[in-house]
Design a protein around this motif. Structure first.
Motif, PDB file in Angstrom:
ATOM      1  N   THR A 108     -12.205  -2.478  -3.149  1.00  0.00           N
ATOM      2  CA  THR A 108     -13.162  -1.543  -2.388  1.00  0.00           C
ATOM      3  C   THR A 108     -14.198  -0.821  -3.600  1.00  0.00           C
ATOM      4  O   THR A 108     -13.493  -0.480  -4.565  1.00  0.00           O
ATOM      5  CB  THR A 108     -12.674  -0.629  -1.159  1.00  0.00           C
ATOM      6  N   PRO A 109     -15.448  -0.370  -3.248  1.00  0.00           N
ATOM      7  CA  PRO A 109     -16.124   0.565  -4.224  1.00  0.00           C
ATOM      8  C   PRO A 109     -15.194   1.841  -4.493  1.00  0.00           C
ATOM      9  O   PRO A 109     -15.079   2.361  -5.536  1.00  0.00           O
ATOM     10  CB  PRO A 109     -17.263   0.812  -3.475  1.00  0.00           C
ATOM     11  N   ALA A 110     -14.631   2.440  -3.504  1.00  0.00           N
ATOM     12  CA  ALA A 110     -13.689   3.602  -3.729  1.00  0.00           C
ATOM     13  C   ALA A 110     -12.677   3.329  -4.554  1.00  0.00           C
ATOM     14  O   ALA A 110     -12.438   4.205  -5.634  1.00  0.00           O
ATOM     15  CB  ALA A 110     -13.148   4.080  -2.246  1.00  0.00           C
ATOM     16  N   THR A 111     -12.092   2.127  -4.453  1.00  0.00           N
ATOM     17  CA  THR A 111     -10.928   1.731  -5.501  1.00  0.00           C
ATOM     18  C   THR A 111     -11.480   1.712  -7.117  1.00  0.00           C
ATOM     19  O   THR A 111     -10.653   2.306  -8.043  1.00  0.00           O
ATOM     20  CB  THR A 111     -10.305   0.569  -5.134  1.00  0.00           C
ATOM     21  N   LEU A 112     -12.627   1.324  -7.300  1.00  0.00           N
ATOM     22  CA  LEU A 112     -13.158   1.139  -8.407  1.00  0.00           C
ATOM     23  C   LEU A 112     -13.488   2.380  -8.966  1.00  0.00           C
ATOM     24  O   LEU A 112     -13.151   2.752 -10.226  1.00  0.00           O
ATOM     25  CB  LEU A 112     -14.363   0.244  -8.517  1.00  0.00           C
ATOM     26  N   MET A 142       0.022  15.050 -18.812  1.00  0.00           N
ATOM     27  CA  MET A 142      -1.073  14.882 -17.633  1.00  0.00           C
ATOM     28  C   MET A 142      -1.966  13.675 -18.010  1.00  0.00           C
ATOM     29  O   MET A 142      -2.343  13.038 -17.120  1.00  0.00           O
ATOM     30  CB  MET A 142      -1.935  16.205 -17.447  1.00  0.00           C
ATOM     31  N   GLY A 143      -2.352  13.672 -18.989  1.00  0.00           N
ATOM     32  CA  GLY A 143      -3.220  12.471 -19.668  1.00  0.00           C
ATOM     33  C   GLY A 143      -2.532  11.093 -19.303  1.00  0.00           C
ATOM     34  O   GLY A 143      -3.360  10.090 -18.815  1.00  0.00           O
ATOM     35  N   TRP A 144      -1.435  10.760 -19.858  1.00  0.00           N
ATOM     36  CA  TRP A 144      -0.596   9.587 -19.625  1.00  0.00           C
ATOM     37  C   TRP A 144      -0.455   9.481 -18.135  1.00  0.00           C
ATOM     38  O   TRP A 144      -0.425   8.225 -17.500  1.00  0.00           O
ATOM     39  CB  TRP A 144       0.624   9.609 -20.297  1.00  0.00           C
ATOM     40  N   ALA A 145      -0.172  10.359 -17.558  1.00  0.00           N
ATOM     41  CA  ALA A 145      -0.068  10.177 -16.017  1.00  0.00           C
ATOM     42  C   ALA A 145      -1.231   9.677 -15.235  1.00  0.00           C
ATOM     43  O   ALA A 145      -1.402   8.893 -14.442  1.00  0.00           O
ATOM     44  CB  ALA A 145       0.344  11.672 -15.019  1.00  0.00           C
ATOM     45  N   SER A 146      -2.416  10.717 -15.658  1.00  0.00           N
ATOM     46  CA  SER A 146      -3.679   9.920 -15.054  1.00  0.00           C
ATOM     47  C   SER A 146      -3.981   8.416 -15.570  1.00  0.00           C
ATOM     48  O   SER A 146      -4.489   7.702 -14.445  1.00  0.00           O
ATOM     49  CB  SER A 146      -4.962  10.861 -15.668  1.00  0.00           C
ATOM     50  N   PHE A 147      -3.444   7.955 -16.763  1.00  0.00           N
ATOM     51  CA  PHE A 147      -3.643   6.629 -16.928  1.00  0.00           C
ATOM     52  C   PHE A 147      -2.866   5.591 -16.042  1.00  0.00           C
ATOM     53  O   PHE A 147      -3.224   4.649 -15.797  1.00  0.00           O
ATOM     54  CB  PHE A 147      -3.587   6.410 -18.457  1.00  0.00           C
ATOM     55  N   LEU A 148      -1.654   6.270 -15.885  1.00  0.00           N
ATOM     56  CA  LEU A 148      -0.694   5.444 -14.970  1.00  0.00           C
ATOM     57  C   LEU A 148      -1.099   5.303 -13.473  1.00  0.00           C
ATOM     58  O   LEU A 148      -0.991   4.218 -12.785  1.00  0.00           O
ATOM     59  CB  LEU A 148       0.773   6.049 -14.980  1.00  0.00           C
ATOM     60  N   ILE A 149      -1.794   6.369 -12.866  1.00  0.00           N
ATOM     61  CA  ILE A 149      -2.529   6.333 -11.667  1.00  0.00           C
ATOM     62  C   ILE A 149      -3.611   5.150 -11.834  1.00  0.00           C
ATOM     63  O   ILE A 149      -3.696   4.578 -10.763  1.00  0.00           O
ATOM     64  CB  ILE A 149      -3.211   7.578 -11.298  1.00  0.00           C
ATOM     65  N   CYS A 150      -4.281   5.261 -12.777  1.00  0.00           N
ATOM     66  CA  CYS A 150      -5.354   4.095 -12.986  1.00  0.00           C
ATOM     67  C   CYS A 150      -4.759   2.983 -13.095  1.00  0.00           C
ATOM     68  O   CYS A 150      -5.367   1.926 -12.438  1.00  0.00           O
ATOM     69  CB  CYS A 150      -6.055   4.515 -14.625  1.00  0.00           C
ATOM     70  N   LEU A 151      -3.761   2.485 -13.787  1.00  0.00           N
ATOM     71  CA  LEU A 151      -3.152   1.280 -13.845  1.00  0.00           C
ATOM     72  C   LEU A 151      -2.723   0.906 -12.443  1.00  0.00           C
ATOM     73  O   LEU A 151      -2.751  -0.193 -11.979  1.00  0.00           O
ATOM     74  CB  LEU A 151      -1.929   1.419 -14.768  1.00  0.00           C
ATOM     75  N   THR A 152      -1.907   1.733 -11.614  1.00  0.00           N
ATOM     76  CA  THR A 152      -1.247   1.752 -10.504  1.00  0.00           C
ATOM     77  C   THR A 152      -2.568   1.201  -9.269  1.00  0.00           C
ATOM     78  O   THR A 152      -2.377   0.494  -8.647  1.00  0.00           O
ATOM     79  CB  THR A 152      -0.662   2.838  -9.921  1.00  0.00           C
ATOM     80  N   THR A 153      -3.621   2.059  -9.447  1.00  0.00           N
ATOM     81  CA  THR A 153      -4.837   1.646  -8.558  1.00  0.00           C
ATOM     82  C   THR A 153      -5.437   0.304  -8.937  1.00  0.00           C
ATOM     83  O   THR A 153      -5.942  -0.367  -8.200  1.00  0.00           O
ATOM     84  CB  THR A 153      -5.974   2.732  -8.657  1.00  0.00           C
ATOM     85  N   ILE A 154      -5.266  -0.184 -10.357  1.00  0.00           N
ATOM     86  CA  ILE A 154      -5.900  -1.676 -10.534  1.00  0.00           C
ATOM     87  C   ILE A 154      -4.958  -2.549  -9.918  1.00  0.00           C
ATOM     88  O   ILE A 154      -5.433  -3.636  -9.418  1.00  0.00           O
ATOM     89  CB  ILE A 154      -5.638  -1.723 -11.992  1.00  0.00           C
ATOM     90  N   VAL A 176     -12.395   7.311 -12.482  1.00  0.00           N
ATOM     91  CA  VAL A 176     -12.320   8.502 -12.446  1.00  0.00           C
ATOM     92  C   VAL A 176     -11.049   9.001 -13.013  1.00  0.00           C
ATOM     93  O   VAL A 176     -10.955  10.097 -13.997  1.00  0.00           O
ATOM     94  CB  VAL A 176     -12.526   9.231 -11.012  1.00  0.00           C
ATOM     95  N   PHE A 177     -10.057   8.430 -12.903  1.00  0.00           N
ATOM     96  CA  PHE A 177      -8.677   8.779 -13.438  1.00  0.00           C
ATOM     97  C   PHE A 177      -8.579   8.337 -15.092  1.00  0.00           C
ATOM     98  O   PHE A 177      -7.818   9.014 -15.640  1.00  0.00           O
ATOM     99  CB  PHE A 177      -7.484   8.259 -12.720  1.00  0.00           C
ATOM    100  N   MET A 197       0.702  -1.190  -0.005  1.00  0.00           N
ATOM    101  CA  MET A 197      -0.073   0.151   0.091  1.00  0.00           C
ATOM    102  C   MET A 197       0.832   1.325   0.070  1.00  0.00           C
ATOM    103  O   MET A 197       0.661   2.188  -0.724  1.00  0.00           O
ATOM    104  CB  MET A 197      -0.786   0.094   1.176  1.00  0.00           C
ATOM    105  N   CYS A 198       1.955   1.109   0.685  1.00  0.00           N
ATOM    106  CA  CYS A 198       2.800   2.359   0.785  1.00  0.00           C
ATOM    107  C   CYS A 198       3.429   2.556  -0.807  1.00  0.00           C
ATOM    108  O   CYS A 198       3.375   3.695  -0.995  1.00  0.00           O
ATOM    109  CB  CYS A 198       3.862   2.102   1.722  1.00  0.00           C
ATOM    110  N   ILE A 199       3.768   1.466  -1.101  1.00  0.00           N
ATOM    111  CA  ILE A 199       4.495   1.688  -2.539  1.00  0.00           C
ATOM    112  C   ILE A 199       3.426   2.354  -3.538  1.00  0.00           C
ATOM    113  O   ILE A 199       3.714   3.115  -4.455  1.00  0.00           O
ATOM    114  CB  ILE A 199       5.118   0.449  -3.026  1.00  0.00           C
ATOM    115  N   ILE A 200       2.181   1.588  -3.536  1.00  0.00           N
ATOM    116  CA  ILE A 200       0.931   2.040  -4.552  1.00  0.00           C
ATOM    117  C   ILE A 200       0.839   3.384  -4.400  1.00  0.00           C
ATOM    118  O   ILE A 200       0.744   4.336  -5.183  1.00  0.00           O
ATOM    119  CB  ILE A 200      -0.110   1.050  -4.439  1.00  0.00           C
ATOM    120  N   PHE A 201       0.730   3.806  -3.039  1.00  0.00           N
ATOM    121  CA  PHE A 201       0.277   5.236  -2.836  1.00  0.00           C
ATOM    122  C   PHE A 201       1.222   6.400  -3.084  1.00  0.00           C
ATOM    123  O   PHE A 201       0.877   7.458  -3.645  1.00  0.00           O
ATOM    124  CB  PHE A 201      -0.410   5.216  -1.422  1.00  0.00           C
TER     125      PHE A 201
END
Lengths: 77, 145
Positions: free
Chosen positions: B107-111, B87-99, B116-117, B45-49
């Motif tokens: 959790t619903p929040a994760t989905l 910025m767009g590609w960074a958003s997609f990377l956040i999306c992938l990292t959250t996956i 959103v990202f 979780m530390c690494i992901i966040f």
């Protein structure tokens, strides 16, 4: 093919400098320079009319249509 | 007024973001007792966040860069097109990292964050194309005498 602006030729004929022409037509020297050096992409009719009035000439005296390759021949000479 | 407010918000988000991202391990150490999902998977979780935090800071960095050009009244420039794409590609990377986070806890929040990202990434890429057109029109206009 392109349109060549022969502004410097007409200015020389009328013995008018860039500064004087700039004041007459109310265009900045930077913009006139862009026009003179064929870097302009478009010219408004109002601008063309002002220039023709200041230089006492016709649009055809300032603007010239050149086919592809013709300009290269001129620079080779 | 709105310009100043936006600038202060961006600056606040940026500097607070640096502070929060840097102290994620410490924060998670304390809140792990209250949130079992974080406590049980502390290191992942530390690494992901932290990765998500860095990417979010990257987005805010480019957003501040774009806003500076808005303040200077010269925002339709190629650099902003490039910034929006990044910025767009960074958003997609956040999306992938959250996956990746889904492998540990769902959790619903994760989905919601993933969705959103993903949409934010698409939005940014579309806006980059719009800006590219605007830059083209501006250049055309600048060279119309």
């Amino acid at each position: 093919m392109k349109i060549i602006v022969n502004l410097d030729v007409m200015m020389a004929k009328r013995k008018m400098g860039l500064t004087e022409l700039s004041k007459e037509v109310d265009i900045t020297m930077a913009n006139l320079s862009i026009l003179k050096n064929n870097k302009a992409k478009a010219v408004r009719f109002s601008t063309l009319a002002s220039i023709c009035k200041a230089l006492n000439c016709q649009p055809g005296d300032i603007l010239e249509f050149v086919e592809d390759g013709e300009d290269d021949e001129l620079t080779d000479v | 007024m709105l310009t100043k407010f936006t600038k202060y918000c961006l600056d606040f988000m940026f500097y607070c973001g640096i502070l929060v991202t840097a102290t994620v391990p410490v924060i998670f150490h304390f809140i792990g007792d209250y949130y079992p999902n974080i406590g049980n998977y502390y290191i992942p979780m530390c690494i992901i966040f932290m990765i998500c935090g860095c990417l979010a800071l990257w987005i805010i960095f480019y957003l501040r860069k774009i806003f500076k050009t808005v303040i200077l009244e010269n925002c339709f420039v190629e650099e902003n097109v490039s910034s929006l794409k990044k910025m767009g590609w960074a958003s997609f990377l956040i999306c992938l990292t959250t996956i990746v986070r889904l492998f540990f806890v769902i959790t619903p929040a994760t989905l919601v964050i993933i969705l959103v990202f993903f949409i934010a990434g698409l939005f940014s890429l579309v806006l980059a194309q719009v800006f590219a057109q605007a830059v083209s029109y501006k250049q055309e206009n600048d060279f119309t005498i």
